[in-house]
Motif scaffolding. Sequence first.
Motif, PDB file in Angstrom:
ATOM      1  N   GLU A 137       6.988  13.763   0.943  1.00 42.02           N
ATOM      2  CA  GLU A 137       5.669  13.945   1.549  1.00 42.02           C
ATOM      3  C   GLU A 137       5.401  12.923   2.654  1.00 42.02           C
ATOM      4  OE1 GLU A 137       2.812  13.853  -1.601  1.00 42.02           O
ATOM      5  OE2 GLU A 137       3.757  15.527  -2.652  1.00 42.02           O
ATOM      6  N   TYR A 138       6.107  11.793   2.609  1.00 43.17           N
ATOM      7  CA  TYR A 138       5.954  10.745   3.617  1.00 43.17           C
ATOM      8  C   TYR A 138       7.086  10.757   4.637  1.00 43.17           C
ATOM      9  CZ  TYR A 138       2.319   8.938   0.617  1.00 43.17           C
ATOM     10  OH  TYR A 138       1.167   8.815  -0.125  1.00 43.17           O
ATOM     11  N   ALA A 152       7.739  12.850  -4.023  1.00 45.09           N
ATOM     12  CA  ALA A 152       6.667  12.022  -3.456  1.00 45.09           C
ATOM     13  C   ALA A 152       7.096  11.427  -2.118  1.00 45.09           C
ATOM     14  CB  ALA A 152       6.293  10.903  -4.433  1.00 45.09           C
ATOM     15  N   GLN A 174       1.652  11.869 -10.107  1.00 45.55           N
ATOM     16  CA  GLN A 174       1.067  13.209 -10.094  1.00 45.55           C
ATOM     17  C   GLN A 174       2.142  14.281 -10.256  1.00 45.55           C
ATOM     18  OE1 GLN A 174      -2.178  13.638 -10.407  1.00 45.55           O
ATOM     19  NE2 GLN A 174      -2.231  11.399 -10.370  1.00 45.55           N
ATOM     20  N   ALA A 211       2.411   1.712  -3.444  1.00 46.33           N
ATOM     21  CA  ALA A 211       1.394   2.158  -4.401  1.00 46.33           C
ATOM     22  C   ALA A 211       1.072   3.638  -4.205  1.00 46.33           C
ATOM     23  CB  ALA A 211       0.133   1.307  -4.252  1.00 46.33           C
ATOM     24  N   GLU A 212       0.978   4.082  -2.962  1.00 49.59           N
ATOM     25  CA  GLU A 212       0.694   5.493  -2.697  1.00 49.59           C
ATOM     26  C   GLU A 212       1.843   6.381  -3.152  1.00 49.59           C
ATOM     27  OE1 GLU A 212      -0.328   5.839   1.427  1.00 49.59           O
ATOM     28  OE2 GLU A 212      -2.306   4.965   1.127  1.00 49.59           O
ATOM     29  N   VAL A 213       3.072   5.967  -2.893  1.00 52.26           N
ATOM     30  CA  VAL A 213       4.237   6.751  -3.328  1.00 52.26           C
ATOM     31  C   VAL A 213       4.282   6.808  -4.849  1.00 52.26           C
ATOM     32  CG1 VAL A 213       6.760   6.808  -3.405  1.00 52.26           C
ATOM     33  CG2 VAL A 213       5.599   6.374  -1.245  1.00 52.26           C
ATOM     34  N   GLY A 244       1.774   6.515  -6.939  1.00 50.93           N
ATOM     35  CA  GLY A 244       0.689   7.388  -7.398  1.00 50.93           C
ATOM     36  C   GLY A 244       1.030   8.855  -7.225  1.00 50.93           C
ATOM     37  N   ASP A 245       1.632   9.190  -6.104  1.00 53.87           N
ATOM     38  CA  ASP A 245       2.036  10.580  -5.871  1.00 53.87           C
ATOM     39  C   ASP A 245       3.142  10.997  -6.842  1.00 53.87           C
ATOM     40  OD1 ASP A 245       0.179  10.683  -3.874  1.00 53.87           O
ATOM     41  OD2 ASP A 245       1.627  10.653  -2.225  1.00 53.87           O
ATOM     42  N   LYS A 269       0.835  -1.203   0.000  1.00 55.40           N
ATOM     43  CA  LYS A 269       0.000   0.000   0.000  1.00 55.40           C
ATOM     44  C   LYS A 269       0.870   1.254   0.000  1.00 55.40           C
ATOM     45  CE  LYS A 269      -3.720   2.291   2.571  1.00 55.40           C
ATOM     46  NZ  LYS A 269      -3.219   3.618   2.444  1.00 55.40           N
ATOM     47  N   PHE A 270       1.920   1.257   0.803  1.00 51.92           N
ATOM     48  CA  PHE A 270       2.825   2.399   0.865  1.00 51.92           C
ATOM     49  C   PHE A 270       3.476   2.646  -0.498  1.00 51.92           C
ATOM     50  CE2 PHE A 270       7.183   3.999   1.536  1.00 51.92           C
ATOM     51  CZ  PHE A 270       6.882   5.239   2.069  1.00 51.92           C
TER      52      PHE A 270
END
Length: 136
Positions: A110-111, A107, A74, A66-68, A70-71, A63-64
Amino acid sequence: MNHNPQSSEGRHDDDAALSDFLASLMDYTPTIPDELVEHYLAKSGFQCPDVRLTRLVAVATQKFVAEVAGDALQHCKARQATIPKDKRDKQQKDKRLVLTMEDLSKALREYGVNLRHQEYFADSPSTGMDPATRDE
């Protein structure tokens, strides 16, 4: 009358949902192999024989990532939007987006992950290239 949100019935439902979720992990094959997760868990000093916990870590990691990703996509699209229109029209023929280290590092920042890549130094511009592609 006691209106405690943590009533025994609510906790029972939560426990049942957690048990169902943990049971589902036994049948789930995460993208990240159990062996890889176990290796890094052991490397950090953590050991647990329960494969459900290993798979839970794999799902969280997936999940982490995939989120990175996706960011970063963007950031890549935003970067593409800043390219002058005439150059962008030439690039649009290909329709592929290229992920750069800059997109990825923005990206990750941001985390709370600061990514710095080492500068690449070479004796000549062809150092590190495939021998078949060198123009020497």
